[in-house]
Design an enzyme around this catalytic site. Structure first.
Site, short mmCIF file in Angstrom:
data_model
loop_
_atom_site.label_atom_id
_atom_site.label_comp_id
_atom_site.label_asym_id
_atom_site.label_seq_id
_atom_site.Cartn_x
_atom_site.Cartn_y
_atom_site.Cartn_z
N TYR A 18 0.90 -0.99 -0.04
CA TYR A 18 -0.09 0.07 -0.08
C TYR A 18 0.83 1.29 0.00
O TYR A 18 0.78 1.90 -1.02
CB TYR A 18 -0.87 -0.05 1.22
CG TYR A 18 -1.65 1.23 1.42
CD1 TYR A 18 -1.73 1.73 2.73
CD2 TYR A 18 -2.18 1.75 0.49
CE1 TYR A 18 -2.99 2.58 3.23
CE2 TYR A 18 -3.32 3.10 0.65
CZ TYR A 18 -3.19 3.38 2.09
OH TYR A 18 -4.28 4.45 2.13
N SER A 44 5.63 2.89 13.31
CA SER A 44 4.40 2.97 13.49
C SER A 44 4.24 3.86 14.74
O SER A 44 5.01 3.69 15.85
CB SER A 44 3.70 1.61 13.69
OG SER A 44 2.25 1.66 14.04
N ARG A 47 -12.34 -3.66 20.93
CA ARG A 47 -11.23 -4.76 20.39
C ARG A 47 -10.27 -4.80 21.22
O ARG A 47 -9.58 -3.60 21.78
CB ARG A 47 -10.95 -4.31 18.86
CG ARG A 47 -9.85 -5.02 18.28
CD ARG A 47 -9.64 -4.76 16.94
NE ARG A 47 -9.05 -3.57 16.64
CZ ARG A 47 -8.71 -2.78 15.64
NH1 ARG A 47 -8.82 -3.61 14.61
NH2 ARG A 47 -8.08 -1.43 15.59
N ASN A 53 -7.73 -5.69 8.45
CA ASN A 53 -7.72 -5.20 9.91
C ASN A 53 -8.25 -3.97 9.94
O ASN A 53 -8.88 -3.43 11.05
CB ASN A 53 -6.50 -5.42 10.51
CG ASN A 53 -6.21 -7.03 10.70
OD1 ASN A 53 -6.34 -7.60 11.43
ND2 ASN A 53 -5.24 -7.24 9.56
N ASN A 54 -7.67 -3.11 9.05
CA ASN A 54 -7.64 -1.76 9.37
C ASN A 54 -9.14 -1.12 8.85
O ASN A 54 -9.87 -1.78 8.13
CB ASN A 54 -6.52 -0.68 8.42
CG ASN A 54 -5.45 -1.11 9.19
OD1 ASN A 54 -4.21 -1.16 8.33
ND2 ASN A 54 -5.50 -1.09 10.39
N LYS A 100 8.12 -3.41 15.57
CA LYS A 100 8.34 -2.12 15.07
C LYS A 100 9.14 -1.42 16.06
O LYS A 100 10.28 -1.02 15.88
CB LYS A 100 7.08 -1.26 14.95
CG LYS A 100 6.38 -1.65 13.67
CD LYS A 100 6.93 -1.49 12.27
CE LYS A 100 5.93 -1.83 11.18
NZ LYS A 100 6.76 -1.48 9.78
N TYR A 120 3.06 -7.31 16.68
CA TYR A 120 3.09 -6.53 15.51
C TYR A 120 3.73 -5.25 15.90
O TYR A 120 5.10 -4.86 15.64
CB TYR A 120 1.94 -6.10 14.99
CG TYR A 120 2.15 -4.85 13.95
CD1 TYR A 120 1.73 -3.70 14.22
CD2 TYR A 120 2.77 -4.74 12.66
CE1 TYR A 120 1.86 -2.47 13.72
CE2 TYR A 120 2.88 -3.61 11.95
CZ TYR A 120 2.55 -2.50 12.32
OH TYR A 120 2.52 -1.21 11.80
C1 WQD Z 1 -8.75 2.42 13.53
C2 WQD Z 1 -10.07 2.77 14.49
C3 WQD Z 1 -10.73 0.75 15.90
C4 WQD Z 1 -11.69 -1.63 12.22
C5 WQD Z 1 -3.36 -0.23 13.61
C6 WQD Z 1 -1.95 -0.51 13.69
C7 WQD Z 1 -1.06 0.57 13.16
C8 WQD Z 1 -1.18 0.69 11.91
C9 WQD Z 1 -2.64 1.13 11.62
C10 WQD Z 1 -0.08 -0.49 10.29
C11 WQD Z 1 -9.79 2.10 15.96
C12 WQD Z 1 -11.79 1.39 14.77
C13 WQD Z 1 -11.45 -0.70 13.25
C14 WQD Z 1 -13.35 -2.15 12.42
C15 WQD Z 1 -13.65 -0.34 14.11
N1 WQD Z 1 -0.95 -0.44 10.99
N2 WQD Z 1 -12.05 0.14 14.04
N3 WQD Z 1 -14.01 -1.47 13.30
O1 WQD Z 1 -5.90 0.00 15.58
O2 WQD Z 1 -5.59 2.62 15.24
O3 WQD Z 1 -3.68 1.05 14.38
O4 WQD Z 1 -3.43 -0.07 12.40
O5 WQD Z 1 0.71 0.25 10.08
O6 WQD Z 1 0.24 0.27 13.42
O7 WQD Z 1 -1.75 -0.43 15.33
O8 WQD Z 1 -5.98 1.21 13.32
O9 WQD Z 1 -7.62 0.98 11.26
O10 WQD Z 1 -7.52 -0.94 13.04
O11 WQD Z 1 -8.56 0.99 13.68
O12 WQD Z 1 -14.31 0.27 15.00
O13 WQD Z 1 -13.56 -3.09 11.75
O14 WQD Z 1 -11.29 1.94 13.79
O15 WQD Z 1 -11.25 0.36 17.03
O16 WQD Z 1 -10.58 3.05 16.70
P1 WQD Z 1 -5.34 1.17 14.60
P2 WQD Z 1 -7.33 0.34 12.72
#
Ligand code: WQD
Length: 331
Positions: free
Chosen positions: A11, A124, A291, A199-200, A154, A150
């Site tokens: 990405y 990160s 989560r 995941n994001n 980092k 993870y």
């Molecule tokens: C963002 C917000 C969730 C999914 C992680 C890693 C970080 C970087 C980015 C790689 C949070 C909420 C999410 C969903 C939700 N990774 N959410 N429902 O956790 O801030 O960071 O990803 O470089 O290093 O730690 O990102 O996108 O997972 O979540 O409500 O289905 O969206 O609770 O508040 P995060 P995220």
């Protein structure tokens, strides 16, 4: 300047490849295609007219990595490659430690063997762990209560880079701590397209909008935030890339660390509202339990990068939503 992008079909890496080529840098890509597709090379070529030399290599394959460097003549490595699924890292810690840390050690050994003295590392905000803070500056402690392997990889890689730079006085290291990258290239040809279950937040929002996922599960609305849902510092991927370009121009021996974020927070419900406003489409969601490991609010203080790199994020969350929709339509 000849630059090797590890993870360059991913990405962030692919967006960086486009911008670097446009600016006249010579770019080669090393990627094992674990979390990206080789078709990204076609997209890079379509946007820039240049097809970067591609090495389908896993950094865990030391001999193959050595061969890339022996033929390379690189001036700089931008190290994007790494496994990054937070949840998966909890289930498979050894995979993450071996891949992310082992791969980086192989990379650093090859850099030393072939006299490559500059590296920019994709770190990160997770390295700040859970200190109770919500806004982070680079001077703050790291490695405190990081809740997933993870994030620990980092943090550990940052420590390895510091120690290697101390031992090898003329190594030039820039560590860039990404907050939450979102968005896509304006052409609609490149975007965030992880293999498997994302995941994001944004890739999931995208799959809810196409109907692939039934509804967005919002992980908790009882945080101490503007509307109870999680708040993050979402930065457009092209602003993030511009931060790398700015860093290249300011590299010097030693280790420099910068937060790449906007300094502004957006809640999950605000992200949903922004997507609905830009797309004109209702996004089905349900509030569910928190989560594991999530923090309520994580926002960058980007002042140091603004001051020292003469860089600041210019694009908004709505810009990112528009570009994500463009990518959805373009693919
Ligand atoms: C963002 C917000 C969730 C999914 C992680 C890693 C970080 C970087 C980015 C790689 C949070 C909420 C999410 C969903 C939700 N990774 N959410 N429902 O956790 O801030 O960071 O990803 O470089 O290093 O730690 O990102 O996108 O997972 O979540 O409500 O289905 O969206 O609770 O508040 P995060 P995220």
């Amino acid at each position: 300047m000849k630059i090797l992008l590890t993870g360059g079909t991913g990405y962030i890496g692919s967006h960086a490849a486009v911008r670097l080529i446009e600016l006249g840098y010579e770019v080669e890509i090393l990627d094992n295609l674990n979390n990206s597709k080789i078709e990204v090379l076609d997209k890079i070529e379509k946007i820039t007219g240049v097809r970067p030399t591609f090495h389908q290599v896993d950094l865990m394959d030391y001999k193959a990595t050595q061969r890339v460097f022996s033929e390379g003549g690189f001036d700089l490595v931008i190290h994007f490659a790494g496994l990054k699924a937070v949840g998966e890292s909890v289930e498979k810690p050894l995979l993450y430690y071996e891949n992310n840390i082992g791969g980086t050690i192989n990379l650093l050994k090859c850099m030393r063997e072939f006299g490559v003295k500059k590296i920019i590392f994709s770190s990160s905000a997770t390295v700040y762990g859970d200190t109770g803070e919500t806004e982070f500056t680079e001077e703050m402690p790291t490695g405190v209560k990081i809740v997933n392997p993870y994030g620990k990889t980092k943090f550990m890689i940052e420590e390895i880079l510091r120690d290697v730079a101390t031992a090898d006085g003329d190594l030039e290291v820039v560590i860039l701590r990404y907050f939450n990258p979102i968005g896509a290239h304006e052409s609609g040809l490149l975007g965030e397209d992880p293999n498997g279950i994302p995941n994001n937040l944004m890739p999931i929002v995208m799959r809810v909008s196409t109907g692939e996922i039934e509804e967005l599960k919002i992980y908790g609305n009882d945080y101490d935030t503007v509307d109870g849902t999680g708040v993050r510092d979402y930065i457009h991927v092209m602003d993030l890339v511009d931060g790398h370009i700015a860093a290249i121009k300011k590299m010097q021996p030693g280790v420099a660390i910068y937060n790449l974020g906007t300094g502004r927070g957006t809640s999950v419900l605000e992200m949903v509202a922004a997507f609905e406003k830009v797309s004109g489409q209702k996004l089905p969601y349900k509030i569910v339990e928190r989560r594991e490991g999530d923090l309520g609010e994580v926002i960058a203080n980007p002042d140091k990068a603004e001051r020292e790199l003469d860089w600041e994020a210019k694009r908004t969350v709505e810009d990112a939503m528009r570009d994500v929709l463009g990518y959805l339509k373009g693919n």
